[in-house]
Motif scaffolding. Structure first.
Motif, PDB file in Angstrom:
ATOM      1  N   LEU B 232      41.180  32.273  49.305  1.00 33.62           N
ATOM      2  CA  LEU B 232      41.994  32.978  48.317  1.00 33.62           C
ATOM      3  C   LEU B 232      42.496  34.307  48.890  1.00 33.62           C
ATOM      4  CD1 LEU B 232      43.245  32.990  45.549  1.00 33.62           C
ATOM      5  CD2 LEU B 232      41.140  33.909  44.609  1.00 33.62           C
ATOM      6  N   ILE B 233      41.648  34.954  49.681  1.00 33.46           N
ATOM      7  CA  ILE B 233      42.108  36.196  50.329  1.00 33.46           C
ATOM      8  C   ILE B 233      43.307  35.879  51.208  1.00 33.46           C
ATOM      9  CG2 ILE B 233      41.515  37.969  52.028  1.00 33.46           C
ATOM     10  CD1 ILE B 233      38.715  38.018  50.902  1.00 33.46           C
ATOM     11  N   GLU B 234      43.191  34.768  51.939  1.00 32.56           N
ATOM     12  CA  GLU B 234      44.286  34.367  52.819  1.00 32.56           C
ATOM     13  C   GLU B 234      45.558  34.114  52.001  1.00 32.56           C
ATOM     14  OE1 GLU B 234      45.264  30.702  55.878  1.00 32.56           O
ATOM     15  OE2 GLU B 234      43.201  30.935  55.156  1.00 32.56           O
ATOM     16  N   ALA B 399      47.129  34.676  37.616  1.00 34.16           N
ATOM     17  CA  ALA B 399      48.354  35.481  37.677  1.00 34.16           C
ATOM     18  C   ALA B 399      48.058  36.952  37.397  1.00 34.16           C
ATOM     19  CB  ALA B 399      49.366  34.947  36.663  1.00 34.16           C
ATOM     20  N   GLU B 400      47.227  37.175  36.387  1.00 38.63           N
ATOM     21  CA  GLU B 400      46.907  38.538  35.969  1.00 38.63           C
ATOM     22  C   GLU B 400      46.246  39.332  37.091  1.00 38.63           C
ATOM     23  OE1 GLU B 400      45.481  37.829  31.751  1.00 38.63           O
ATOM     24  OE2 GLU B 400      44.128  39.384  32.445  1.00 38.63           O
ATOM     25  N   ILE B 401      45.293  38.688  37.761  1.00 32.59           N
ATOM     26  CA  ILE B 401      44.522  39.411  38.763  1.00 32.59           C
ATOM     27  C   ILE B 401      45.354  39.619  40.023  1.00 32.59           C
ATOM     28  CG2 ILE B 401      42.435  39.330  40.184  1.00 32.59           C
ATOM     29  CD1 ILE B 401      41.098  37.860  37.821  1.00 32.59           C
ATOM     30  N   ASP B 417      37.079  38.760  44.306  1.00 26.66           N
ATOM     31  CA  ASP B 417      35.760  38.783  43.661  1.00 26.66           C
ATOM     32  C   ASP B 417      35.911  38.679  42.147  1.00 26.66           C
ATOM     33  OD1 ASP B 417      34.304  38.951  45.944  1.00 26.66           O
ATOM     34  OD2 ASP B 417      34.123  41.140  45.937  1.00 26.66           O
ATOM     35  N   THR B 418      36.824  39.476  41.607  1.00 29.86           N
ATOM     36  CA  THR B 418      37.035  39.468  40.156  1.00 29.86           C
ATOM     37  C   THR B 418      37.442  38.083  39.691  1.00 29.86           C
ATOM     38  OG1 THR B 418      37.825  41.724  40.380  1.00 29.86           O
ATOM     39  CG2 THR B 418      38.212  40.650  38.268  1.00 29.86           C
ATOM     40  N   PHE B 419      38.385  37.460  40.436  1.00 32.73           N
ATOM     41  CA  PHE B 419      38.830  36.134  40.020  1.00 32.73           C
ATOM     42  C   PHE B 419      37.684  35.133  40.041  1.00 32.73           C
ATOM     43  CE2 PHE B 419      40.338  31.854  41.025  1.00 32.73           C
ATOM     44  CZ  PHE B 419      41.054  31.613  39.873  1.00 32.73           C
TER      45      PHE B 419
END
Lengths: 282, 431
Positions: B232-234, B399-401, B417-419
């Motif tokens: 996800l970071i990627e 989308a929000e994050i 992390d939050t997601f």
């Protein structure tokens, strides 16, 4: 009495007791749930969104309440004079508060503060480069503060009534002593008005903690832009009605009840020192 | 608290209906419910998401339905996609769903597995659907949704802008190629116009990217995310360079386009999207003097585009409906009546029934979509199982994050992390 008791029991006390019970369960709105003790409450303190929404809500309370009260007091002082057509002005200034919490006004507000909207247009001509407040997370909360200030009708009317109660002979005596306008305001008006100020501070603070409608319409469930209008109440709503986590949302709601209760207690304590009731020994 | 206009209306209508029923009862001596005649019609409701243009043709088709079935009155309502789902989820809690409702594949399990949808076998005519189209309508082996049309992902782009900048999107191009294309096209455009939009905030596109690597967004049983934080970071870092040099619109600008869209507003030159969106955007782009075209999406692997045929929209009957037969008649009418099909056209995609395909007028834009679907047919792989119940919420959070990242409120790693925290909590709450 009986209808009142039935109404309160069915519509207020019953649902509150039910939600208190739910806050100790993992109740899912569709599928139900089971008793989980204090798990919801402990989970909230591990929830990063909790701290964000608390921050947004506190920021709003701390800005909106003082600004709104100062504005309504100033207008009340202006409107307490005896001039022609005063009745019309009082009505006119009270008017916005009747509609301010409506969906329509919130939508207009959105348009006023969008990119290229009225606020952007005016402020750009003074060199502002932040665009409309609607898309700018660092100032977006001001939209809601301004909406609150614009709807100062209720506290204004109460201030107005309070101002009318201040005995005129106090001002006359002060005139004899040669007191100026400012010292009359600080030494007579404010102390005589302090019970009314206290009442307004209390009501407005409690109300501000619960702001939901305009925030929900302007920022949506996501508290756009960038969670900057994600109020505590909006989070409760999303948890309950989008995520269906009714138990968790109830725990959120009960923490709000506790927090508002605590703030009220603190205010009453402070009021003992700060509020002057006429006829009281000092 | 927002009062949904529909609710208020429903109340008054219900009061009216009760009064009418009471009157009817005195006349007919014992009457259980409306008779379904012109004098005493059955009232059903039908809601969908979409814009004004869609509402107009849908209403026209519904009016025709009411003319042909005098005993049934249909109340209609529509709103844009996010508002629609906010309203539906709230009303799901109150078991107050409209009789006939528009369904999206990502929400099917949320409604279907919670017993909100009526089984359609034997109720709705299912004999005429194209092969494979009904497969995505099953929850727990029961058919609860029928497709209006099918669609698949693609890249929508302004061939006039891309041509002018001499940028080619040859099939099999990579994500890096696409990035370069956006940069080149943006460089050739004026102020406030961009070669492409930021696509990293939509989970469907990440799902596409994961499928291209043989992965998926959710695990097979739908209880967990099927990728790690590094992935996800990627994904969320992918467009950073584009933002840094202003090749894609900044979030403070693009966030204010809704309910319009970057194509319609003549702002962006390309975006990933569902192929049936071409019918929505292309006329507006043409009005702006441009041409909108479809191409296959960028891929990590030219042999695997990650595409699958998804029902673009489905129709369902709410389990709380009092009049399932009348509701089923409306669904049959919308999907298989030649006149209705002619009115509805390809607004919701190319119809999923044989009679639909025979009777719909294929205009130039629809032909493009059909050609595109034929072109990528060889790449279509089997669809993922219906996404878990929490998908609606997860999609919104995704989308929000990502927006927090774009606004610079959260570092990408913190946002990820939050997601993960949010998604895992949501998935756990649904089990």
């Amino acid at each position: 009495m009986i209808p009142w008791i039935i109404g309160t029991a069915v519509l207020t006390v019953g649902p509150m007791a039910w939600s208190l019970y739910l806050s100790f369960t993992d109740y899912h709105l569709i599928r139900g749930g089971e008793w989980i003790g204090l798990q919801n409450y402990t989970a909230i303190f591990d929830d990063p969104m909790f701290y964000r929404t608390v921050r947004v809500t506190l920021l709003y309370v701390l800005i909106a309440v003082p600004v709104k009260l100062v504005a309504s007091l100033l207008v009340a002082i202006l409107l307490s004079q005896h001039r022609r057509g005063m009745g019309f002005y009082r009505a006119a200034f009270y008017m916005p508060s009747l509609i301010a919490m409506s969906v329509g006004v919130a939508l207009i507000w959105k348009a006023l503060f969008s990119n290229g909207g009225v606020q952007d247009g005016i402020m750009s001509s003074f060199g502002w480069e932040g665009g409309g407040f609607l898309g700018n997370p660092s100032v977006s909360i001001l939209m809601l503060v301004l909406l609150a200030v614009w709807s100062f009708g209720a506290p204004m009317v109460i201030f107005l009534a309070g101002l009318m109660q201040v005995p005129q002979e106090l001002y006359e005596a002060a005139d004899v002593d040669g007191a100026g306008r400012w010292s009359k305001f600080v030494r007579i008006t404010l102390p005589m008005l302090s019970p009314v100020i206290f009442f307004n501070v209390l009501m407005e603070t409690v109300g501000a903690f619960q702001l939901f409608g305009p925030a929900y319409i302007i920022g949506g469930e996501s508290g756009a832009p960038a969670w900057s209008t994600l109020f505590y109440t909006v989070r409760i709503y999303t948890l309950a009605f989008t995520d269906f986590r009714m138990g968790y949302a109830s725990a959120y709601a009960w923490l709000l009840v506790l927090a508002v209760g605590l703030v009220t207690v603190i205010m009453f304590r402070a009021a003992k020192r700060l509020v002057f009731y006429a006829g009281e020994d000092r | 608290m927002i009062r949904h206009p529909y609710r208020a209306k429903r109340r008054t209508l219900l009061t009216g209906a009760t009064a009418a029923a009471a009157l009817g009862a005195t006349a007919a001596c014992g009457d259980d419910g409306p008779a379904g005649t012109a004098e005493d019609p059955i009232n059903i409701s039908f809601e969908w998401w979409g814009d004004e243009a869609r509402a107009e043709i849908t209403q026209e088709a519904v009016d025709l339905f009411q003319k042909k079935h005098e005993g049934i009155k249909v109340r209609t309502n529509f709103s844009d996609f996010p508002t629609y789902w906010e309203s539906m989820t709230t009303r799901m809690a109150g078991k107050d769903l409209p009789d006939v409702l528009n369904m999206d594949y990502s929400r099917l399990l949320q409604f279907g597995s919670n017993g909100m949808l009526m089984p359609l076998d034997g109720l709705v005519d299912t004999s005429d659907f194209l092969e494979g189209f009904l497969d995505t309508g099953y929850v727990n082996d029961e058919l609860v949704a029928v497709p209006i049309a099918g669609n698949t992902l693609g890249l929508l782009y302004r061939s006039d802008w891309y041509g002018q900048a001499e940028v080619d999107l040859e099939a099999g191009y990579s994500w890096e190629d696409y990035h370069r294309a956006i940069q080149d096209v943006t460089a050739s455009l004026g102020d406030e116009q961009w070669g492409g939009g930021d696509f990293a905030g939509q989970y469907h596109f990440m799902e596409l990217w994961l499928r291209q690597q043989g992965g998926s967004f959710y695990t097979e049983d739908g209880t967990a995310l099927n990728f790690d934080k590094a992935r996800l970071i990627e994904w969320w870092s992918m467009n950073e360079p584009l933002h840094a040099e202003g090749a894609v619109p900044p979030i403070s600008v693009s966030s204010q386009w809704a309910p319009e869209n970057g194509f319609v507003l003549d702002k962006i030159g390309a975006d990933l999207g569902w192929d049936n969106f071409l019918a929505w955007y292309a006329p507006a782009v043409a009005e702006n003097g441009g041409t909108l075209t479809l191409a296959a999406p960028p891929s990590l692997d030219p042999g695997n585009l990650g595409l699958y045929l998804k029902p673009s929209m489905q129709l369902c009957i709410a389990a709380n409906s009092e009049f399932p037969e009348a509701s089923a008649k409306l669904i049959d009418f919308l999907l298989t009546d030649p006149e209705a099909i002619a009115i509805l056209g390809t607004n919701r995609g190319i119809p999923a029934t044989n009679v639909g395909r025979e009777n719909v007028e294929i205009d130039e834009v629809s032909q493009q979509v059909l050609d595109y679907e034929a072109e990528v047919e060889q790449y279509l792989t089997s669809p993922p199982p219906p996404p878990p119940s929490a998908t609606g919420s997860i999609e919104v959070k995704f989308a929000e994050i990502y927006e927090q990242v774009l606004y610079g409120e959260l570092a990408t790693a913190d946002a990820v992390d939050t997601f993960f925290t949010e998604a895992e909590t949501l998935l756990a709450a649904e089990q």
